[in-house]
Scaffold this active site. Sequence first.
Site, PDB file in Angstrom:
ATOM      1  N   GLU A  89      -6.589 -86.859 -57.250  1.00 29.87           N
ATOM      2  CA  GLU A  89      -7.226 -88.383 -57.234  1.00 29.87           C
ATOM      3  C   GLU A  89      -6.144 -89.216 -56.547  1.00 29.87           C
ATOM      4  O   GLU A  89      -4.864 -89.173 -56.594  1.00 29.87           O
ATOM      5  CB  GLU A  89      -7.295 -88.725 -58.529  1.00 29.87           C
ATOM      6  CG  GLU A  89      -8.256 -87.738 -59.484  1.00 29.87           C
ATOM      7  CD  GLU A  89      -8.503 -88.197 -60.704  1.00 29.87           C
ATOM      8  OE1 GLU A  89      -7.917 -89.414 -61.282  1.00 29.87           O
ATOM      9  OE2 GLU A  89      -8.834 -87.299 -61.386  1.00 29.87           O
ATOM     10  N   CYS A 102      -2.277 -95.750 -55.761  1.00 29.72           N
ATOM     11  CA  CYS A 102      -1.519 -94.874 -56.766  1.00 29.72           C
ATOM     12  C   CYS A 102      -1.853 -93.452 -56.224  1.00 29.72           C
ATOM     13  O   CYS A 102      -2.978 -93.241 -56.067  1.00 29.72           O
ATOM     14  CB  CYS A 102      -2.314 -95.163 -58.043  1.00 29.72           C
ATOM     15  SG  CYS A 102      -1.510 -94.160 -59.196  1.00 29.72           S
ATOM     16  N   CYS A 109      -0.082 -80.877 -63.714  1.00 27.94           N
ATOM     17  CA  CYS A 109       1.232 -81.528 -64.242  1.00 27.94           C
ATOM     18  C   CYS A 109       1.816 -80.956 -65.449  1.00 27.94           C
ATOM     19  O   CYS A 109       1.013 -80.501 -66.286  1.00 27.94           O
ATOM     20  CB  CYS A 109       1.062 -83.286 -64.593  1.00 27.94           C
ATOM     21  SG  CYS A 109       2.687 -83.870 -65.002  1.00 27.94           S
ATOM     22  N   CYS A 113       2.593 -84.794 -71.566  1.00 22.75           N
ATOM     23  CA  CYS A 113       2.530 -85.820 -72.175  1.00 22.75           C
ATOM     24  C   CYS A 113       1.305 -85.929 -72.993  1.00 22.75           C
ATOM     25  O   CYS A 113       0.303 -85.746 -72.409  1.00 22.75           O
ATOM     26  CB  CYS A 113       2.697 -87.305 -71.541  1.00 22.75           C
ATOM     27  SG  CYS A 113       4.125 -87.276 -70.139  1.00 22.75           S
ATOM     28  N   CYS A 116      -1.953 -88.186 -72.027  1.00 21.41           N
ATOM     29  CA  CYS A 116      -2.216 -88.125 -70.615  1.00 21.41           C
ATOM     30  C   CYS A 116      -3.164 -87.349 -70.078  1.00 21.41           C
ATOM     31  O   CYS A 116      -3.112 -85.997 -70.401  1.00 21.41           O
ATOM     32  CB  CYS A 116      -0.855 -88.084 -69.801  1.00 21.41           C
ATOM     33  SG  CYS A 116      -1.342 -88.198 -67.895  1.00 21.41           S
ATOM     34  N   SER A 211       8.741 -93.937 -67.228  1.00 22.88           N
ATOM     35  CA  SER A 211       7.948 -94.044 -68.274  1.00 22.88           C
ATOM     36  C   SER A 211       8.477 -93.653 -69.486  1.00 22.88           C
ATOM     37  O   SER A 211       8.782 -92.780 -70.090  1.00 22.88           O
ATOM     38  CB  SER A 211       6.701 -92.951 -67.962  1.00 22.88           C
ATOM     39  OG  SER A 211       5.981 -93.090 -66.816  1.00 22.88           O
ATOM     40  N   CYS A 330      -4.752 -91.776 -64.870  1.00 29.04           N
ATOM     41  CA  CYS A 330      -4.888 -90.524 -64.372  1.00 29.04           C
ATOM     42  C   CYS A 330      -5.470 -89.386 -64.700  1.00 29.04           C
ATOM     43  O   CYS A 330      -5.402 -89.074 -65.833  1.00 29.04           O
ATOM     44  CB  CYS A 330      -3.453 -90.104 -64.142  1.00 29.04           C
ATOM     45  SG  CYS A 330      -2.362 -91.504 -64.008  1.00 29.04           S
TER      46      CYS A 330
END
Length: 341
Positions: A89, A102, A109, A113, A116, A211, A330
């Site tokens: 994305e 972005c 990933c 986290c 997320c 972050s 995200c």
Amino acid sequence: MNNIYDYRLDDLKEYFKKLNEKEFKAIQVYEWLYKKRIKTFDEMTNIKKEVIEKLKQDFSIEPLNILKKQIDTDVCKYLFELKDKNRIEAVLMKHDYGNSLCVSTQVGCNMSCTFCESGRLKKVRNLKSHEMISQILQVEEDLNIRITHIVLMGIGEPFDNYDNVIKFIDIINTPNGIDLGARHITVSTSGIVPKINEFAKNPKQVNLAISLHAPNNEVRNQIMPINKAYPIEQLIESVKQYINKTNRRVTFEYIMLKDINDSEINAQELSKLLKGINCYVNLIPYNETSHIKYKKSTKEQIMKFYDTLKKNNINVTIRKEFGKKVSAACGQLRSNYEEER
Ligand code: SAH
């Protein structure tokens, strides 16, 4: 076959040198690709036929495929399909100061986290530089706009794909190319300390965002597993050294999660942690997603947190909320798309 958008200007100069052609050809090719935005090698009309044929043999030039797009007033979100059918994305945000994109850096990933959406798909692979560049070129063409700012805050951990990310930055920063100013580019990391140290040696004036999302190890361990490898003390120390070396101000991102990290005590802890550091804190109202249990902090709680930081002389802003209608967190577009099918 290598994609031509994966080549730094210097790499292309080297390529032409090996062909016994003038290095200047590399600049011409760069201008065709990034200034005139041609789609095929045949459109490079000031380059002789045999060189064009050689380019065709040696390079691919294909962009990413736009699979889906969602538009709101100030935001436009894209789902791209890569050549190997993986999906990523990119989100375009219209600010009063310009258009910011972005960009995603990985398929999936591995940072895990807990708040997320992107991390629900584990890393499948790193993106190549050309796949990051194509996100910019495709969105600019689709909306007929110029992108003025790049944030590496899409799907993926940029510092887990360090070399391709640095090459991407070099390419988009090249004056004969897209020519995006380094100061208009921001890399965001969950806190991979050795890479922050390496990034401190990079001479470009790119912005660094961390972050952080928690003021102590207890909370951070709970929401960001990376903290077990690089706890807060190490992270803050590496950021201090980064600032010493580069003289640049760092941004700390702090997602406001209801009853997790948003108490008055947390605000005091955060103020103490960041005291004297040349930084500012960006408080981010959490974007709730249907798959994850966390709630966003109330407006009052966010304001209280903000006031405490202000009183303690910490520079702080509250991030504008984008794209409520367009699943802007995200990873949301990809995961919703896959569920619809
Ligand atoms: N891996 C990098 C960059 C990608 S995430 C990093 O961790 O910085 C970009 C930012 O969006 C991070 O600060 C991330 O924590 C935040 N984010 C992730 N999910 C979010 C959500 N649902 N709402 C608001 N911000 C979110």
